[in-house]
Motif scaffolding. Structure first.
Motif, PDB file in Angstrom:
ATOM      1  N   ALA A   1       0.817  -1.217   0.000  1.00  0.00           N
ATOM      2  CA  ALA A   1       0.000   0.000   0.000  1.00  0.00           C
ATOM      3  C   ALA A   1       0.850   1.265   0.000  1.00  0.00           C
ATOM      4  O   ALA A   1       0.550   2.216   0.699  1.00  0.00           O
ATOM      5  CB  ALA A   1      -0.924  -0.019   1.208  1.00  0.00           C
ATOM      6  N   ALA A   2       1.927   1.255  -0.769  1.00  0.00           N
ATOM      7  CA  ALA A   2       2.755   2.467  -0.886  1.00  0.00           C
ATOM      8  C   ALA A   2       1.900   3.584  -1.476  1.00  0.00           C
ATOM      9  O   ALA A   2       1.099   3.367  -2.382  1.00  0.00           O
ATOM     10  CB  ALA A   2       3.961   2.190  -1.780  1.00  0.00           C
ATOM     11  N   GLU A   3       2.061   4.765  -0.910  1.00  0.00           N
ATOM     12  CA  GLU A   3       1.266   5.912  -1.348  1.00  0.00           C
ATOM     13  C   GLU A   3       1.788   6.423  -2.692  1.00  0.00           C
ATOM     14  O   GLU A   3       2.983   6.637  -2.864  1.00  0.00           O
ATOM     15  CB  GLU A   3       1.381   7.020  -0.289  1.00  0.00           C
ATOM     16  CG  GLU A   3       0.151   7.850  -0.175  1.00  0.00           C
ATOM     17  CD  GLU A   3       0.193   8.793   1.026  1.00  0.00           C
ATOM     18  OE1 GLU A   3      -0.705   9.632   1.115  1.00  0.00           O
ATOM     19  OE2 GLU A   3       1.123   8.688   1.842  1.00  0.00           O
ATOM     20  N   LYS A   4       0.888   6.609  -3.635  1.00  0.00           N
ATOM     21  CA  LYS A   4       1.291   7.070  -4.976  1.00  0.00           C
ATOM     22  C   LYS A   4       1.476   8.592  -4.991  1.00  0.00           C
ATOM     23  O   LYS A   4       0.682   9.321  -4.392  1.00  0.00           O
ATOM     24  CB  LYS A   4       0.245   6.668  -6.010  1.00  0.00           C
ATOM     25  CG  LYS A   4       0.229   5.172  -6.325  1.00  0.00           C
ATOM     26  CD  LYS A   4      -0.827   4.837  -7.370  1.00  0.00           C
ATOM     27  CE  LYS A   4      -0.630   3.447  -7.956  1.00  0.00           C
ATOM     28  NZ  LYS A   4      -0.636   2.387  -6.957  1.00  0.00           N
TER      29      LYS A   4
ATOM     30  N   MET B   1      16.841  11.595  -8.944  1.00  0.00           N
ATOM     31  CA  MET B   1      17.247  10.333  -9.560  1.00  0.00           C
ATOM     32  C   MET B   1      17.962   9.424  -8.558  1.00  0.00           C
ATOM     33  O   MET B   1      17.754   8.210  -8.545  1.00  0.00           O
ATOM     34  CB  MET B   1      18.176  10.595 -10.753  1.00  0.00           C
ATOM     35  CG  MET B   1      17.569  11.428 -11.873  1.00  0.00           C
ATOM     36  SD  MET B   1      16.126  10.627 -12.599  1.00  0.00           S
ATOM     37  CE  MET B   1      14.837  11.793 -12.204  1.00  0.00           C
ATOM     38  N   VAL B   2      18.786  10.030  -7.702  1.00  0.00           N
ATOM     39  CA  VAL B   2      19.529   9.245  -6.709  1.00  0.00           C
ATOM     40  C   VAL B   2      18.591   8.737  -5.614  1.00  0.00           C
ATOM     41  O   VAL B   2      18.733   7.605  -5.139  1.00  0.00           O
ATOM     42  CB  VAL B   2      20.709  10.049  -6.128  1.00  0.00           C
ATOM     43  CG1 VAL B   2      21.399   9.276  -5.001  1.00  0.00           C
ATOM     44  CG2 VAL B   2      21.723  10.374  -7.232  1.00  0.00           C
ATOM     45  N   ALA B   3      17.621   9.558  -5.224  1.00  0.00           N
ATOM     46  CA  ALA B   3      16.621   9.096  -4.239  1.00  0.00           C
ATOM     47  C   ALA B   3      15.924   7.847  -4.759  1.00  0.00           C
ATOM     48  O   ALA B   3      15.666   6.898  -4.003  1.00  0.00           O
ATOM     49  CB  ALA B   3      15.612  10.207  -3.956  1.00  0.00           C
ATOM     50  N   GLU B   4      15.665   7.829  -6.064  1.00  0.00           N
ATOM     51  CA  GLU B   4      15.049   6.660  -6.694  1.00  0.00           C
ATOM     52  C   GLU B   4      16.038   5.489  -6.718  1.00  0.00           C
ATOM     53  O   GLU B   4      15.675   4.361  -6.373  1.00  0.00           O
ATOM     54  CB  GLU B   4      14.620   7.028  -8.121  1.00  0.00           C
ATOM     55  CG  GLU B   4      13.742   5.998  -8.797  1.00  0.00           C
ATOM     56  CD  GLU B   4      13.279   6.449 -10.174  1.00  0.00           C
ATOM     57  OE1 GLU B   4      12.098   6.220 -10.481  1.00  0.00           O
ATOM     58  OE2 GLU B   4      14.096   7.020 -10.932  1.00  0.00           O
TER      59      GLU B   4
ATOM     60  N   ALA C   1      15.054   5.494  -1.592  1.00  0.00           N
ATOM     61  CA  ALA C   1      14.633   6.426  -0.529  1.00  0.00           C
ATOM     62  C   ALA C   1      13.129   6.687  -0.567  1.00  0.00           C
ATOM     63  O   ALA C   1      12.495   6.854   0.482  1.00  0.00           O
ATOM     64  CB  ALA C   1      15.407   7.742  -0.646  1.00  0.00           C
ATOM     65  N   PHE C   2      12.556   6.733  -1.755  1.00  0.00           N
ATOM     66  CA  PHE C   2      11.103   6.955  -1.848  1.00  0.00           C
ATOM     67  C   PHE C   2      10.350   5.767  -1.264  1.00  0.00           C
ATOM     68  O   PHE C   2       9.420   5.926  -0.482  1.00  0.00           O
ATOM     69  CB  PHE C   2      10.681   7.184  -3.305  1.00  0.00           C
ATOM     70  CG  PHE C   2      11.225   8.451  -3.921  1.00  0.00           C
ATOM     71  CD1 PHE C   2      11.130   9.663  -3.247  1.00  0.00           C
ATOM     72  CD2 PHE C   2      11.826   8.437  -5.171  1.00  0.00           C
ATOM     73  CE1 PHE C   2      11.623  10.832  -3.809  1.00  0.00           C
ATOM     74  CE2 PHE C   2      12.318   9.603  -5.745  1.00  0.00           C
ATOM     75  CZ  PHE C   2      12.229  10.801  -5.060  1.00  0.00           C
ATOM     76  N   LYS C   3      10.785   4.557  -1.626  1.00  0.00           N
ATOM     77  CA  LYS C   3      10.148   3.344  -1.098  1.00  0.00           C
ATOM     78  C   LYS C   3      10.254   3.286   0.413  1.00  0.00           C
ATOM     79  O   LYS C   3       9.310   2.897   1.108  1.00  0.00           O
ATOM     80  CB  LYS C   3      10.794   2.099  -1.723  1.00  0.00           C
ATOM     81  CG  LYS C   3      10.336   1.819  -3.146  1.00  0.00           C
ATOM     82  CD  LYS C   3      10.961   0.557  -3.709  1.00  0.00           C
ATOM     83  CE  LYS C   3      10.520   0.335  -5.150  1.00  0.00           C
ATOM     84  NZ  LYS C   3      11.256  -0.782  -5.780  1.00  0.00           N
TER      85      LYS C   3
ATOM     86  N   LEU D   1       6.520   5.573  -0.306  1.00  0.00           N
ATOM     87  CA  LEU D   1       5.995   6.240  -1.496  1.00  0.00           C
ATOM     88  C   LEU D   1       6.280   5.459  -2.768  1.00  0.00           C
ATOM     89  O   LEU D   1       7.317   4.809  -2.889  1.00  0.00           O
ATOM     90  CB  LEU D   1       6.635   7.633  -1.646  1.00  0.00           C
ATOM     91  CG  LEU D   1       6.352   8.681  -0.570  1.00  0.00           C
ATOM     92  CD1 LEU D   1       7.133   9.946  -0.874  1.00  0.00           C
ATOM     93  CD2 LEU D   1       4.864   8.989  -0.459  1.00  0.00           C
ATOM     94  N   GLU D   2       5.367   5.564  -3.689  1.00  0.00           N
ATOM     95  CA  GLU D   2       5.587   5.073  -5.045  1.00  0.00           C
ATOM     96  C   GLU D   2       5.537   6.322  -5.945  1.00  0.00           C
ATOM     97  O   GLU D   2       4.464   6.860  -6.213  1.00  0.00           O
ATOM     98  CB  GLU D   2       4.488   4.092  -5.443  1.00  0.00           C
ATOM     99  CG  GLU D   2       4.684   3.468  -6.815  1.00  0.00           C
ATOM    100  CD  GLU D   2       3.488   2.606  -7.224  1.00  0.00           C
ATOM    101  OE1 GLU D   2       3.116   2.680  -8.405  1.00  0.00           O
ATOM    102  OE2 GLU D   2       2.926   1.894  -6.361  1.00  0.00           O
ATOM    103  N   VAL D   3       6.728   6.796  -6.326  1.00  0.00           N
ATOM    104  CA  VAL D   3       6.807   8.073  -7.045  1.00  0.00           C
ATOM    105  C   VAL D   3       6.882   7.845  -8.550  1.00  0.00           C
ATOM    106  O   VAL D   3       7.751   7.132  -9.046  1.00  0.00           O
ATOM    107  CB  VAL D   3       8.035   8.897  -6.565  1.00  0.00           C
ATOM    108  CG1 VAL D   3       8.163  10.193  -7.358  1.00  0.00           C
ATOM    109  CG2 VAL D   3       7.908   9.207  -5.071  1.00  0.00           C
TER     110      VAL D   3
END
Length: 311
Positions: free
Chosen positions: A21-24, A41-44, A48-50, A54-56
């Motif tokens: 249920a990662a938030e989009k 790009m590096v956060a991805e 880091a988003f996960k 988060l699902e960015v």
């Protein structure tokens, strides 16, 4: 034992549900992916988003004018745009609020290949290439006044975003609007040694080049704070591992694996905001005044109406 196993299965299922249920969150970039977006790009890259739940979805726009308007229309959560543009949006009454900063230094410069031009004062009687009406003319006029020359003593020529080619062809003596981490490097790769004047050193108020905006109605949503936390992790890792992150970026985006982008990745490192959430209200106030004084906006809008600090 059965009860413990059942509880364990229930816990596993709950954890799996939470992971699923990662938030989009949809982020629209200001332009195609490039080294200016390195912390994102590096956060991805590093997850880091996960880690923030988060699902960015990162979307390059079909038209660079669209991203803030998509956020204003609630068709995207966040957009990358420019602080100078934000003041225009506020003046127009668009429901956009700056929630974060990506690059907290101006990138705009005045550039020349003419070695007789050693300061903006030497631009008297020269031809200056520009691309964006209004703001670049106000910037150039301010720099001229700072150098004690009449802005009318310079001839402005619209070169339609062909800044480096106009300089190389000798069509103009200097250009305004070239970025210090892109066009300056591009000219050096062509074997030239440009003279570069940073606009903020000559009377133009410093500003944040790239910022992140949200819709005013969504500012309090927890996912925005989570995004900024992940972005900070991305920049921290980028600063500690510039070569490793460049190689990963070049592998993921082979079409961007060029010498210019490689150099721009390194040149952009000191320009990224170390704390993306931090807001310098006085800086926004000063730039708002600059635009008003140059008759580019109709009224002064209080900073808190278009910029917030989420901590």
């Amino acid at each position: 034992m059965i009860k413990q196993t059942f509880c364990g299965l229930m816990l596993s299922a709950a954890l799996a549900g939470n992971a699923a249920a990662a938030e989009k969150l949809t982020l629209v970039l200001d332009w195609y992916i490039n080294p200016d977006h390195a912390p994102i790009m590096v956060a991805e890259q590093i997850g880091a988003f996960k880690a923030e739940g988060l699902e960015v979805k990162i979307v390059p726009p079909s038209d660079p004018a669209l991203p803030p308007r998509l956020v204003a229309a609630k068709q995207a959560d966040l957009a990358i745009t420019y602080q100078p543009q934000l003041h225009f949006f506020a003046d127009q009454g668009l429901p956009l609020v700056r929630v974060g900063t990506l690059i907290d230094s101006p990138l705009n410069t005045l550039m020349t290949l003419d070695k007789s031009i050693t300061s903006p004062a030497d631009l008297k009687g020269k031809k200056i290439g520009y691309s964006v009406s209004g703001i670049e003319q106000a910037t150039l006029s301010t720099m001229a006044k700072h150098a004690h020359i009449d802005p009318n003593d310079m001839k402005l020529i619209n070169v339609n975003f062909q800044l480096t080619s106009a300089l190389l062809a000798g069509q103009v003596d200097a250009v305004i609007g070239g970025y210090r981490n892109i066009e300056a490097l591009e000219l050096k790769l062509q074997g030239k040694n440009p003279v570069v004047f940073n606009v903020e050193d000559y009377g133009v108020p410093a500003y944040d080049e790239l910022i992140i905006v949200a819709n005013r109605d969504a500012v309090a949503e927890p996912k925005i704070k989570k995004f900024l936390a992940a972005l900070k992790k991305g920049n921290d890792y980028l600063q500690a591992h510039p070569q490793e992150t460049w190689l990963a970026f070049a592998k993921t985006h082979p079409e961007l694996n060029t010498e210019l982008n490689k150099q721009a990745w390194q040149a952009s490192l000191p320009l990224f905001a170390t704390d993306p959430a931090r807001l310098d209200s006085a800086r926004y106030q000063a730039y708002e005044q600059f635009l008003f004084d140059n008759k580019l906006i109709k009224k002064i809008t209080p900073v808190e109406q278009y910029a917030v600090e989420l901590h």
